[in-house]
Design an enzyme around this catalytic site. Structure first.
Site, short mmCIF file in Angstrom:
data_model
loop_
_atom_site.label_atom_id
_atom_site.label_comp_id
_atom_site.label_asym_id
_atom_site.label_seq_id
_atom_site.Cartn_x
_atom_site.Cartn_y
_atom_site.Cartn_z
N GLY A 1 0.82 -1.20 0.00
CA GLY A 1 0.00 0.00 0.00
C GLY A 1 0.86 1.26 0.00
O GLY A 1 2.06 1.21 0.28
N CYS A 2 0.22 2.36 -0.29
CA CYS A 2 0.96 3.62 -0.42
C CYS A 2 1.44 4.12 0.95
O CYS A 2 2.62 4.41 1.13
CB CYS A 2 0.11 4.66 -1.13
N TYR A 3 0.52 4.23 1.90
CA TYR A 3 0.94 4.64 3.24
C TYR A 3 2.01 3.69 3.79
O TYR A 3 3.05 4.14 4.30
CB TYR A 3 -0.25 4.67 4.20
#
Lengths: 346, 346, 346, 346
Positions: A148-150
């Site tokens: 995921g990005c976070y």
């Protein structure tokens, strides 16, 4: 030329994959799918592609997709991914999945945060595809779960400290800020221009965001013990970018200089991590459109805390760029092939 | 009608004061000064004022200003304020100073973060003008030091907890995000549209921002003991707004419900503080242009931490609106007079 | 106190009406309706209203609405308005309708651009509510059709020239640019933040926009002859504001000075039209949140063309502010009552 | 590898040249200059370049620059360019000049709009570098004057019509809108974030913009007769992009279909011009970061006017991309080498 399919191509990570792969000398995108827009040209959905990629969007029929491509990117919502990934694997295709469906090792955790998993037997073999942490295993994987990005911004920010056991694992607070493209392309009032523009807000406050189990899984593995973190995501009125400001209590005496040495060594040779000099901190504007993760680190002398600031483009290093990087590793291409573009500034 | 002067009227807090006072039934702005633009009409500098406030900008000659006005707002940079405020006081004028010059009680602290103070004898009598904390003393003050924008959001966010000693004072982390108007109106490359737009960054990381002594002074007074905090400011691509995400370790067992009761009681009757219901957190978009401070609070059950999110408009509750609120208190006007405008949304 | 209902209160013009009327000393909003959000508090839909306007949103039952209010604003989509306005009129209520349903005098024109009209008999009595052109008739009207946002900016820009027959009526080109709130609050991919931000586009190119018949009707009445115009709307990445750049061929010799004299005289005494000095042109930023229409005019010496630039806030002078202005006129209140707020800048 | 110098590298066109040339397989940037930032690394000025281009910025000493590079891009303000270009030419270097200094054939015109020209003898040999119009001459040129951003969008929009004499040359109105990067990187209040954000304005209204002589020169050459146009530039709150909406009176009967055939034929084979299908019009968002010029065209049936809408990225096709395209042509490289990157969307 590697024939590549992008399954779920009408979202922002889909079009970003096409943009990145368009400049990749060893890859040809041969198949794109979209349930919503099947029958249209992808360039009618995204006019930026016109005259360069005018493929027809198809319905998602895994067998037909597999006939057209040797490598599959699934850029689908969670759940939709696990409905088709097993078929691709059975047909002998290598898959990078951009959804959350194969990121958690523990099917019970997946069920807790999402819903019951449809093929938990695949979780063991799936590799959490953060190249800086797990390059060798990615190379041999059939199924890579793209982070995921976070999580990408937070794990890269903390990995050196946790590996070296320099911080109290119970002390981690990650205050993260994301551009709006992270919310995807579906029509919701909350993501309308006028709802977002000239405003700033937190959401999922208090430990509610689904990226938490993924972050904690990876940080725990790095630390060699279970840990929980406080994670607060925020929405920034901008298209792209994630910046995470991370706070932690040092386990012993440290200085900024020691930390910078550590980070520089840990990320030495990494093509896409840039450790910034002392006193310098990243901006998402300087990684926009690029696959870089920029990291600044300091010790707050007044309170003793360590503060790490990391920045990525959520659609590139936080999604499609990292997916292409994983593909490069899996296929034995140079890791930066097609990914060397500089950030668009301004 | 109270005759009011705005000294330093060609900055963003100056024009915001004019906007707010324009709707105030008991006030007439009779004098505006600007070194840069003296001789021009204020409405040539800010065309939004045309036909409503077309006063000539004058050079700052304190005695002449004092002849024209009975109440003075000094909206000058720090140092410039302390060059003129003593004169206004000597001439019997009441002053709300929007700079940092009279916010710190301790001249040595001022010197450490700014420079040597020119009239340290005034610091003792100056009142730090946060009405929710210090309403009664403000009413009788001759010189009110209007709080900084970041401090307003953080102090209001933490006051109930510190007063009730519900948190460990050593555990406070304030991660704050501000719109660009907080940087003022001077021509700097860093604040150009293209440098800011579609980007997000931290600055002053590691305890470098000049609002820190002011925050710590007030929090320490509330806590009844000295404390230091970690404070990281960030720049958001928007005109107005500050949102602070504040983390603290509870001193004992608490729940979200207990906290909300506490906050609702603490701020009961306050005209400009809105405590949001459980699970709801503020956005700067919902206070834009208004004098509200919106606060959401929760306990992160997974880590035990308390998280407080507060939002203000940095130019209103964080500067000019609070200044007008202080004036209302000092003059015995209803506290919300002229300040009841709702936020501009969208 | 005039009891006022806002029918269709959960859109942007609805919340803007509430914001404006909140400061109106002679008005109390007593009823708000919304089909989508009935049962919720309006302040749950728009948290900016919290603690100031917490009315429950009701389903739209005209008779019940009419029991609660004496004056009705219908802020509904076209068609939805003409389903209820006749009932309000029959019940003796005065209505300002913000939709397009009563703007065109000719039911056939309405049918051509929209659909068959449901109560064409009302068109004759409805008054196109542009106060600067039709103040006296508005005062006595039972039903005022509040002008569209683009039309307001264009008609005010051209009225002096057409009245005085100073331009060739066949030569008019209006190139207009609007902020995104003009597209309303419904969830559409096209209006998502990421689709709009950092981009600029034309739409409805070539005479397709539904505001055209309304503009041409009013301009023709001013000119005393039928005319058609070229009108191109554009979408600007901003919340609010319309700027129209209007080109016309002079009918005889004119100079900028002559034009400015004409405009200043034509709009002399108007509370909400500001004619700018020679060489000065408006920005939407300087009318944001205010009821002003700012107009600049010049002769392009090189080509002989007249160029008019007009700017409004589409939600204020282009919708809710003008609606309140019409209400003031209809009720005999001072025309600027509650509408004197200055623009929010920055 | 062609050794390339970028003279004036600390502005937005400079950094954009570096971004584009970084992906060019036949070019190495060997020298960058900046008066303001000499002695710093270019990557300290633009952190987006870090680890990829860390050259030291030098003072501009033409002879030394010429020792380091065989091809020169001058990305200087006007006047500064003509102070050094002659030296580069004398030293046998080929030059693409991004300033306005060599765009006008007539030194008197230059003087009228700018100031006296310092080397008017060079104007005759300089080639106005719009490849779609003048590819062959560019190939042999020593000095290419890279077109302005507005002119590029307008000339490409009108070239087919003027060449075929399909419009009245006296009827042209170009209403253009530009992102803020067109204003450069110097510190001016007008370009501050808060002055620009959430606003829209016209400037240089009435024939005052310095791009006019250049536009008219080229359009006149295409038309085969002298013509003047009305040109109104506007400022859009976005980083990049120009969209021109162009109006013209047809010389005879035309239809949209005829026009589209004409445009498609005229631009057939062009790598960087995309003629959009009927009813489709461009957005700057779809060319952001790319070298494309997208063009839509229609006949407004109601008024008979032709409307052309063209969109470019002002920093790419409007400046640095076009400069690189010219270099490719001059050096005999494939014209799209290094310029095939797709737009960044979102």
């Amino acid at each position: 030329m590697l024939k590549v399919a992008i399954v779920g191509a009408s979202g922002y990570t889909g079009v970003e994959l096409i943009r990145l792969l368009h400049c990749h000398p060893e890859v040809a995108v041969t198949c794109v799918t979209s349930e919503q827009s099947a029958g249209k040209k992808i360039s009618d959905v995204f006019p930026s592609l016109r005259n360069r990629c005018d493929l027809l969007l198809e319905n998602l029929e895994p067998v037909r997709v597999a006939e057209k491509a040797d490598f599959i990117f699934t850029a689908l919502p969670h759940k939709a991914a696990m409905e088709v990934v097993p078929t691709f694997l059975k047909l002998g295709k290598r898959v990078v999945d951009l959804s959350a469906d194969y990121r958690l090792r523990d099917a019970k955790e997946y069920e807790k945060w999402y819903e019951p998993h449809m093929n938990p037997e695949l979780l063991k073999g799936a590799v959490y595809g953060l190249p800086e942490i797990r390059r060798t295993i990615i190379a041999g994987a059939e199924l890579v779960a793209n982070p995921g990005c976070y999580p990408t911004s937070i794990i890269l920010g903390l990995a050196p400290l946790l590996k070296k056991k320099l911080i109290d694992p119970a002390s981690i607070i990650a205050d993260s800020k994301s551009g709006v493209s992270g919310a995807g392309r579906s029509a919701k009032v909350d993501n309308l221009y006028c709802e977002v523009n000239d405003g700033f807000k937190a959401y999922g406050v208090g430990g509610a965001h689904r990226h938490i189990p993924e972050i904690e899984q990876e940080l725990s593995l790095l630390a060699g013990r279970e840990l929980v973190i406080s994670f607060t995501p925020h929405l920034v009125p901008m298209d792209r970018g994630i910046l995470s400001t991370i706070y932690a209590q040092p386990a012993g005496a440290v200085t900024t200089a020691i930390l910078l040495d550590l980070y520089n060594e840990f990320y030495s040779g990494e093509p896409f991590v840039r450790v910034l000099p002392a006193g310098t901190f990243p901006s998402t504007a300087h990684v926009r459109g690029s696959n870089f993760c920029d990291i600044g680190v300091t010790v707050d002398e007044r309170t003793g805390r360590i503060i790490i600031v990391s920045a990525i483009d959520n659609l590139v290093k936080g999604a499609s760029g990292q997916a292409a990087q994983n593909m490069n590793i899996m296929q034995g291409f140079p890791e930066n092939l097609g990914l060397d573009g500089l950030a668009l500034f301004p």
